[in-house]
Design an enzyme around this catalytic site. Structure first.
Site, PDB file in Angstrom:
ATOM      1  N   ALA A 148       2.146  -3.577  16.424  1.00  0.00           N
ATOM      2  CA  ALA A 148       2.228  -4.544  15.332  1.00  0.00           C
ATOM      3  C   ALA A 148       2.683  -5.915  15.833  1.00  0.00           C
ATOM      4  CB  ALA A 148       3.201  -4.048  14.268  1.00  0.00           C
ATOM      5  N   PHE A 150       4.527  -9.859  15.106  1.00  0.00           N
ATOM      6  CA  PHE A 150       5.749 -10.265  14.409  1.00  0.00           C
ATOM      7  C   PHE A 150       5.457 -10.857  13.039  1.00  0.00           C
ATOM      8  CE2 PHE A 150       4.553 -14.410  16.208  1.00  0.00           C
ATOM      9  CZ  PHE A 150       4.838 -15.272  15.170  1.00  0.00           C
ATOM     10  N   LYS A 174       4.495   1.086  17.221  1.00  0.00           N
ATOM     11  CA  LYS A 174       5.473   0.186  17.827  1.00  0.00           C
ATOM     12  C   LYS A 174       5.608  -1.059  16.965  1.00  0.00           C
ATOM     13  CE  LYS A 174       5.179  -3.103  20.892  1.00  0.00           C
ATOM     14  NZ  LYS A 174       6.218  -4.053  20.368  1.00  0.00           N
ATOM     15  N   SER A 227      -2.108 -11.588  19.753  1.00  0.00           N
ATOM     16  CA  SER A 227      -2.783 -12.692  20.435  1.00  0.00           C
ATOM     17  C   SER A 227      -4.000 -12.204  21.208  1.00  0.00           C
ATOM     18  CB  SER A 227      -1.817 -13.393  21.392  1.00  0.00           C
ATOM     19  OG  SER A 227      -1.518 -12.552  22.496  1.00  0.00           O
ATOM     20  N   CYS A 282      -2.959 -15.564  11.095  1.00  0.00           N
ATOM     21  CA  CYS A 282      -4.247 -15.585  11.788  1.00  0.00           C
ATOM     22  C   CYS A 282      -5.321 -16.217  10.925  1.00  0.00           C
ATOM     23  CB  CYS A 282      -4.664 -14.180  12.215  1.00  0.00           C
ATOM     24  SG  CYS A 282      -5.086 -13.097  10.826  1.00  0.00           S
TER      25      CYS A 282
END
Length: 488
Positions: A148, A150, A174, A227, A282
């Site tokens: 995942a 932030f 995670k 990213s 995003c």
């Protein structure tokens, strides 16, 4: 407020580590330490994977009715704890509380959509001829891993966990080491609804944890949001170990403003798109591409509206723009602003030293920033920045702006602002991006539509998040050919 040392959740138990390295987590609004999060030791990551493997043996055979009942219970718990969950996001991720509440709402909507998995799991059956039937059966794939980001702890939880377990898989998840609090509360919910142990396991940490998951032969699929550089690593690592992968990566989204755009509507959408969640979406509009006939008006209106944006603590109700996630993010924003000026752009609005309330002086803030006269060859027009920094560009016409948009390495989202059906039709047909809109600042898909981009914004299986796409990713299909001869 300090939450102490956080724990992992493995095989139905909260696990603390005496031999783990811990990372300090700070409230981006104030710079104050709020908790410590472990880098889960490799042997404990392996224990979580083993727990998921053991749980899968029985979970895959649990009836669809019972699995979906857990999703309904999860949905109800999310509704009951809505404000608590939103506050957790506003503390460690420092997303403004209004955006945090909206994110939890979206996670609830996604979970509600996942409750319809029985309809999306149905196969196909037909008579090939009078003796032979053909049939497609969907099955769970096994243990899946999830990583995942932030910036959307609730949204990405919704994309991955309800669909994964609803389709009969087990999962090792995670959380982001920068915003871990939300998932701590989610695991409390799974305890409350008595989800069988090992079905969902939570680990925390950084690169070593990711590597342990990628290297595991037990994990059959990896789901990731983050990213583009890290996304490439996850996609390549998954391929090397025979895993399917769903990798939603970076973005550089453009808002095209045509000469006939409704300017009031554009500005309202621009503010939300560029500065909502401090530009750390995003789907944030990070480039405004205005045609030359309206460029000066667009610039003037953008500056005026941006100056009115109130900056401060993410938990203050009357604030709109909270901080970015870290000092590193502040430095990244400053770097691209400085670089753009060196490359010949102008600074129409400088947000590098915003005026802040006293309690937020040590926070990580960048104010609304507009860099104008940006050209396509500048780094600020190409690279993902992930902050409230907007590039304003001038184009001769919509065709030229659309050509620029389609030449981006990224392909996550974008919109056109126009009252022309011809322009709108052209954009919808020709825009090379995964999610597009007309007169919409954030063209993010609703929970029952696929969410994801193209080009460097999506790697791996090319199957997107949400709805039917999520079911396609978290299941495998078998084609069956059946004949019965009957008695001789």
């Amino acid at each position: 407020m300090h939450f102490g040392k956080l724990k992992d959740y493995i095989n139905g138990q909260w696990v603390s580590h005496t031999d783990a390295e811990y990372l300090k987590v700070y409230n981006p609004s104030t710079g104050e330490e709020i908790c410590e999060v472990p880098i889960t030791p490799t042997n404990q990551v392996e224990a979580a994977i083993s727990a998921a493997e053991e749980a899968f043996k029985t979970w895959k055979n649990v009836s669809m009715e019972k699995r979906v009942k857990y999703l309904f219970d999860l949905r109800d718990a999310l509704v009951q704890r809505h404000e608590e969950l939103a506050q957790s996001i506003a503390i460690d991720q420092a997303k403004h509380i209004s955006d945090a509440r909206a994110e939890v709402n979206r996670a609830i909507q996604i979970t509600e959509t996942a409750c319809g998995i029985p309809l999306m799991m149905t196969g196909n059956k037909f008579a090939i001829n009078e003796d032979v039937d053909g049939e497609v059966i969907r099955e769970s794939i096994g243990v899946v891993g999830a990583l995942a980001p932030f910036n959307f702890p609730a949204l990405v939880f919704g994309w991955f966990i309800p669909y994964a377990i609803g389709c009969g898989n087990t999962i090792v998840y995670k959380a982001s080491e920068q915003s871990p609090l939300f998932m701590q509360k989610i695991m409390e919910i799974f305890e409350e609804i008595k989800l069988p142990k090992g079905v969902v396991n939570l680990v925390n940490g950084t690169k070593p944890v990711v590597e342990a998951m990628l290297n595991s032969p037990i994990i059959k699929a990896m789901a990731f949001v983050g990213s583009t550089p890290v996304g490439r690593i996850v996609a390549e690592g998954s391929a090397q170990t025979g895993k399917r992968s769903q990798v939603l990566a970076g973005a550089k989204n453009t808002l095209i403003v045509a000469e006939d755009a409704n300017m009031d509507g554009f500005i309202q959408n621009y503010i939300n798109s560029a500065y909502g969640a401090a530009g750390q979406r995003c789907m944030a509009g990070s480039i405004v591409a205005a045609v030359e006939d309206v460029y000066d008006e667009v610039k003037e209106r953008m500056i005026k509206a941006s100056k009115e944006v109130k900056i401060g603590d993410a938990r203050d109700e009357d604030v709109f723009l909270g901080p970015v996630i870290s000092q590193k993010s502040v430095d990244r924003c400053h770097y691209y602003i400085d670089l753009a000026l060196k490359e010949g752009a102008n600074l129409a609005l400088d947000g590098r030293n915003p005026t802040l309330p006293e309690k937020n002086k040590n926070g990580y803030f960048v104010g609304p920033t507009i860099v104008s006269e940006v050209t396509p060859d500048m780094k600020i027009a190409v690279d993902e920045i992930f902050g409230p920094v907007v590039s304003l560009m001038k184009f001769k016409n919509v065709d030229e702006a659309l050509e620029f948009f389609n030449n981006s390495d990224f392909g996550n989202g974008g919109s056109i602002f126009t009252e022309s059906g011809l322009y709108a039709h052209k954009f919808l047909r020709e825009a090379n991006s995964g999610m597009i809109g007309v007169n919409v600042g954030v063209p993010a898909s609703m929970p029952y539509l696929p969410f994801g981009g193209t080009r460097s914004s999506l790697f791996g299986s090319q199957i997107k998040a949400q709805g039917q796409d999520a079911v396609d990713f978290f299941t495998k299909r078998k084609a069956c050919t059946v004949r019965f001869y009957g008695k001789n």
